[in-house]
Design an enzyme around this catalytic site. Structure first.
Site, PDB file in Angstrom:
ATOM      1  N   ASP A  17      90.036  25.232  21.109  1.00 45.72           N
ATOM      2  CA  ASP A  17      91.327  25.488  20.947  1.00 45.72           C
ATOM      3  C   ASP A  17      91.837  26.466  21.859  1.00 45.72           C
ATOM      4  O   ASP A  17      91.327  26.681  22.956  1.00 45.72           O
ATOM      5  CB  ASP A  17      91.390  26.688  19.468  1.00 45.72           C
ATOM      6  CG  ASP A  17      92.942  27.128  19.227  1.00 45.72           C
ATOM      7  OD1 ASP A  17      93.614  26.483  18.911  1.00 45.72           O
ATOM      8  OD2 ASP A  17      92.741  28.269  19.221  1.00 45.72           O
ATOM      9  N   ASP A  19      95.420  28.873  22.285  1.00 51.22           N
ATOM     10  CA  ASP A  19      96.064  29.964  21.749  1.00 51.22           C
ATOM     11  C   ASP A  19      94.890  30.888  21.038  1.00 51.22           C
ATOM     12  O   ASP A  19      94.626  30.526  19.987  1.00 51.22           O
ATOM     13  CB  ASP A  19      97.376  29.856  20.969  1.00 51.22           C
ATOM     14  CG  ASP A  19      98.397  29.287  21.837  1.00 51.22           C
ATOM     15  OD1 ASP A  19      98.706  29.638  22.901  1.00 51.22           O
ATOM     16  OD2 ASP A  19      98.877  28.279  21.301  1.00 51.22           O
TER      17      ASP A  19
END
Length: 226
Positions: A17, A19
């Site tokens: 991922d 953020d």
């Protein structure tokens, strides 16, 4: 580290991922979503509890379930443009530069709810190399917590889900990784509440060890059970 927490995990590919996991963009996210919440007459504090991990339109659907999806999609386009233009306070998560450098020659992919433009902007602002393989918002039909993004990332790299380890920070992302049949390393304070297989405060406690057989060992020097 507790006795129930593994000191290491072995994988053949990593799915990352962005953020909250590689890039700390919380300041921008909060600014943009506070503005949206105020326009819609919602409590910004309550909105911020559910925004992380999902694509914007999916968050809006959770918050305003009776709202037409066309409006959510239109607002999502505006939100993406605002976030892409606002890079103030975007910095790497501690340990992310060394972690990404260690992965440069190893199978890994970015799997993010951001679109390509936003991903490039934030990775660039944080000084992190953009992985060659990535699954961005344009690549999927369903937002996390649906596992589609992680399954597409594994397929693009040529590995089975069980051979992949996911790095995530949010509830939606951890649920997506689990639903894809993958082990999950939770990164940062948000992740601790959602029972990842391993939880680390940041990426400084993660060591990447390539094996001669093509495996990747992840050694955790500062991990704990979530």
């Amino acid at each position: 580290m507790t006795a129930t927490t593994p000191a290491s995990l072995t994988a053949r590919a990593l799915l990352l991922d962005m953020d909250g996991t590689l890039v700390n963009s919380d300041a921008v996210v909060e600014r943009c979503w506070r503005r949206w919440a105020e326009r819609e007459g919602l409590d910004p504090a309550e909105v911020l509890k559910v925004v992380h991990g999902r694509q914007g339109y999916a968050t809006m659907a959770v918050l305003l379930p009776d709202r037409p999806m066309e409006r959510n999609l239109a607002d999502n386009r505006v939100m993406l443009a605002e976030e892409t233009a606002d890079l103030d306070g975007v910095v790497p998560v501690p340990g992310a530069p060394a972690f990404m450098a260690a992965l440069a020659a190893l199978p890994h992919a970015l799997v993010t709810s951001a679109d390509e433009a936003l991903a490039r902007a934030r990775m660039g602002a944080a000084g992190l190399a953009m992985p060659d393989t990535r699954v961005t918002a344009e690549c999927v039909g369903a937002s996390k917590p649906d596992p589609e993004g992680f399954l597409k990332g594994a397929a693009a790299l040529g590995f089975a889900p069980e051979d992949c380890v996911v790095f995530e920070d949010s509830e939606a992302g951890i649920q997506a990784g689990r639903a894809a049949g993958m082990r999950v390393v939770g990164v940062g304070p948000r992740a601790a509440a959602f029972a990842p297989d391993v939880h680390v405060a940041d990426l400084t406690g993660v060591r990447v060890e390539p094996g001669a057989d093509g495996t990747i060992t992840l050694a955790f020097s500062a991990a704990r059970a979530a």
